[in-house]
Design a protein around this motif. Structure first.
Motif, short mmCIF file in Angstrom:
data_model
loop_
_atom_site.label_atom_id
_atom_site.label_comp_id
_atom_site.label_asym_id
_atom_site.label_seq_id
_atom_site.Cartn_x
_atom_site.Cartn_y
_atom_site.Cartn_z
N THR A 163 2.32 -0.95 29.56
CA THR A 163 1.35 -1.45 28.58
C THR A 163 1.39 -0.61 27.30
O THR A 163 1.46 -1.14 26.19
CB THR A 163 -0.07 -1.43 29.18
N ASP A 194 2.31 -7.46 28.77
CA ASP A 194 2.34 -6.05 29.16
C ASP A 194 2.66 -5.80 30.62
O ASP A 194 2.84 -4.65 31.00
CB ASP A 194 0.99 -5.38 28.81
N ASP A 195 2.75 -6.84 31.47
CA ASP A 195 2.85 -6.50 32.90
C ASP A 195 3.63 -7.48 33.79
O ASP A 195 4.25 -7.05 34.74
CB ASP A 195 1.44 -6.34 33.47
N TYR A 249 -3.89 -5.50 30.71
CA TYR A 249 -4.73 -4.67 31.58
C TYR A 249 -4.30 -3.23 31.39
O TYR A 249 -3.40 -2.75 32.07
CB TYR A 249 -4.50 -5.15 33.02
N ARG A 290 -10.00 0.99 33.34
CA ARG A 290 -9.14 -0.07 32.82
C ARG A 290 -9.86 -0.94 31.81
O ARG A 290 -11.08 -1.14 31.89
CB ARG A 290 -8.71 -1.00 33.97
CA LIG Z 1 -0.47 -2.11 32.43
#
Ligand SMILES: [Ca+2]
Ligand SMILES: Nc1ncnc2c1ncn2[C@@H]1O[C@H](COP(=O)(O)OP(=O)(O)OP(=O)(O)O)[C@@H](O)[C@H]1O
Ligand SMILES: O=C([O-])CC(=O)C(=O)O
Ligand SMILES: [Mn+2]
Length: 659
Positions: free
Chosen positions: A364, A377-378, A395, A443
């Motif tokens: 991220t 990002d994931d 996230y 988070r």
């Molecule tokens: Ca992440």
């Protein structure tokens, strides 16, 4: 968190009374009371405040299943579909559902309640011995972030608005995923298709036990006054989009998934129809430990045949996100599409980079780059047409988050963003990102549009660079090395990192971990299946592999330091620009890695790890120790062929450490 621990505001000195002079006609106490509001009662006044949402898009009769239906009929079918989702299998019927908040008393809510008389889903006339067939379950369907904020703040302890407008929430006793409590139904199909046994994340359960847990979750959800239902999508590739329904009991869960999945337009929602996959999140309710296969009060159960997932005994929202990712790791490879635990971004010239890595290694952080377009990002897919993000949001870890080092993530933490388990000042509601009192795994979940240079739609061409991130707690891997294809595959299958505290429940200190494909917790097939697909795609599209150590330098965890984020960013810049391809390289012994001698903006001495260690002997023995761990780990894979090519398999086996 009440100001004085009593739940009541602290006593304050009463304010001095304001006295206004009443000089008639002088306009001193001037107000507009003469004009008055149109409302005759408070209820009427309140009803003026809320305007009915505009009827959704005009219909041209060609827009899918429900398109030509009148509004009322479409709503009825939507409710019927939700009731069917919530059906108890032993009763064979769904609950009576009605739209809207049971607590609402405005005229708008009255309109909703009217549906109860005309349009509720009839409970079939079978004999049941409890009251569940008599009651209504209120459905809060795809609420907006503002509505979800209100629900959270009214009904969920630990919900607060932070000074930047984010919704701070608590995930309860679990602040990370529980991989040991994940179960997958083994049936005739999955027994042959999935990866089972040592190293696999798929711990078996039988169909019957799944149904026991499903019934437990559904009964719990139906016992509530209201449930949240999100109908959303996964995968920005329109050809391979999956419709998901998430039924949950908390506004926190609903807002989290609103942010993390792709948000349907009004028109797409009207034509949603039946979901391809459903999550029953009854996380506040435990599983029954007397139930077969249960080893704790937490259970996350996946049934691929039924296309359902059940969550009991954990409220950590990441279980939903990663549970759906597991589903994609099953469905996509069946369509020759590779699913990837990676970040992804694109330069101005259309050059795409993938960032693989386990939790906390920098996917991220490094894919969110102010000079590039963020694709995601994931979680991604790589098909014959290029890459697509699976999700609609990001996230980010936010422990020690700083505005200066990660400005785009910092600025994304605003109204609409879910902030999990952070600590904040009780009065100013400023978040203290350095505070680990609740967990290290704090988070932020925000829609991808909150990143100013997000690439919408989140798709891109074939990747040019494949960057493998490892957070090396031993401090012996170089900050960057260029990999050949065999080395890329070796490191992809190994999936090495030092797991950073907190994301998986119970990990408190970084320790060396190997997780196949940089995501063994989520893959469903044998790792070599994904590896073969990656090799084939990288070869076909000429992508270059890189290994980047975002972990320690100058010694192991405890004595050395984590490599400065600013240096890692310079390294990544040099990969993107292509300048690193043309650098001068030296080969290391043991791991046989090609390391550049110079990179603009990075002190040259740190590029060779042994330069940064005071104790050269300790360096050497640590290097050999890590090499040994790699060798041990890879033994499980030595009997597998990767792809159609035995030559590649041999090369991969030879691409590991040699000593
Ligand atoms: Ca992440
Ligand atoms: N040199 C570095 N490179 C990358 N990240 C670093 C570095 N030094 C410190 N960090 C920190 O490490 C963390 C990386 O977390 P990040 O959210 O990017 O993980 P992730 O790979 O996306 O994990 P997950 O899959 O769990 O979301 C961030 O908190 C970041 O600030
Ligand atoms: O799943 C989570 O909770 C966070 C995450 O992205 C990961 O662990 O890879
Ligand atoms: Mn992840």
């Amino acid at each position: 968190m009440a100001a004085n621990g009593t739940g009541l505001p602290m006593a304050r000195k009463p304010l001095a009374k304001i006295v206004t002079e009443d000089k008639q006609g002088n306009g001193m106490c001037h107000d507009d009371s003469a004009k008055g509001v149109k409302a005759q009662t408070i209820d009427e006044l309140h009803s003026l405040q809320k305007k009915r949402s505009a009827p959704t898009t005009p219909l041209d009769g060609n827009q899918g299943a429900f398109a030509s239906l009148p509004d009322d009929e479409r709503r009825r079918q939507q409710l019927q579909s939700i009731s069917a989702s919530l059906a108890s299998l032993t009763r064979g019927t769904g609950p009576k559902v009605v739209r809207g908040d049971p607590a609402a008393k405005s005229s708008q809510a009255v309109e909703h309640v009217a549906h109860r008389h005309h349009h509720h889903v009839e409970a079939p006339a079978i004999r049941v011995s409890d009251d569940s067939s008599l009651k209504f379950t209120h459905v809060l369907y795809n609420l907006s972030p503002a509505e979800l904020y209100e629900q959270a703040i009214k009904y969920e302890k630990g919900s607060f608005i932070t000074s930047s407008g984010a919704l701070a929430t608590l995930s309860g006793a679990k602040t990370g995923r529980s991989p040991r409590d994940k179960r997958v139904v083994m049936d005739d199909t999955t027994q042959n298709e999935l990866w089972w046994g040592r190293g696999s994340p798929n711990i078996e359960m039988d169909e019957h036990t799944f149904l026991v847990n499903r019934e437990r979750a559904v009964d719990y959800l139906n016992s509530l006054d209201k449930v949240f239902v999100n109908d959303q999508f996964l995968n920005w590739d329109p050809q391979n989009r999956i419709k998901v329904r998430i039924v949950s009991a908390r506004a926190y869960h609903s807002l989290f998934m609103h942010n993390m999945c792709i948000r349907p337009t009004d028109e797409e929602l009207e034509n949603f129809g039946t979901p391809d996959f459903t999550i029953y999140n009854a996380g506040q309710f435990p599983c029954n430990r007397y139930t077969h296969y249960m080893t704790s009060s937490t259970s996350i159960d996946l049934n691929l045949a039924r296309k359902e997932m059940v969550i009991l005994g954990t409220q950590y929202a990441g279980e939903m996100k990663k549970g759906l990712f597991s589903v994609m790791h099953y469905l996509m490879p069946k369509r020759q599409i590779l699913s990837l635990h990676s970040g992804c971004n694109m330069g101005r010239d259309g050059d795409v980079a993938l960032f693989f890595g386990l939790s906390g290694t920098g996917k991220t952080t490094l894919s969110t780059d102010h000079n590039r377009y963020l694709i995601g990002d994931d979680e991604h897919c790589w098909s014959d047409y290029g890459v697509s993000n699976i999700e609609g949001g990001c996230y980010a870890k936010c422990i020690d988050l700083s505005r200066e080092k990660e400005p785009d993530i910092w600025n994304a933490i605003k109204f609409g963003t879910v902030l999990e388990n952070v600590v904040f000042d009780e009065h100013t509601r400023e978040v203290e990102y350095g505070d680990k009192s609740v967990t290290e795994n704090t988070r932020a979940a925000y829609p991808i549009e909150y990143i100013p240079n997000a690439k919408l739609p989140c798709i891109g061409p074939h990747p040019k660079n494949v960057i493998l991130l490892a957070c090396d707690a031993f401090g012996v891997l170089p900050p960057v090395s260029k990999l050949n294809l065999a080395q890329t595959m070796y490191h992809f299958i190994s999936g090495y990192t030092a797991l950073v505290a907190g994301t998986e429940d119970g990990i408190k200190e970084p320790t060396a971990t190997f997780s196949a494909c940089f995501g063994a917790a989520f893959i469903m097939l044998h790792p070599t299946k994904y590896a073969a697909m990656l090799a084939e795609k990288m070869q076909k599209h000429g992508a270059t592999g890189w290994l980047v150590n975002t972990g320690w330098s100058g010694g192991s965890y405890g004595s050395g330091n984590r490599i400065k984020l600013a240096y890692t960013r310079k390294i990544i810049d040099a990969i993107h620009s292509g300048s690193l391809l043309n650098a001068t390289y030296e080969k290391t012994d043991v791991f046989g890695l090609e390391i550049p001698t110079e990179i603009e903006g990075v002190p040259s001495e740190i590029l060779r790890p042994e330069n940064t260690w005071g104790d050269k002997k300790a360096y050497r023995s640590t290097l050999l120790k890590l090499g040994g761990l790699f060798k041990n780990n890879f033994e499980t894979f030595t009997n597998y062929k990767i792809g159609k090519d035995t030559k590649l398999t041999q090369e991969i086996l030879a691409a590991g450490p040699n000593f």
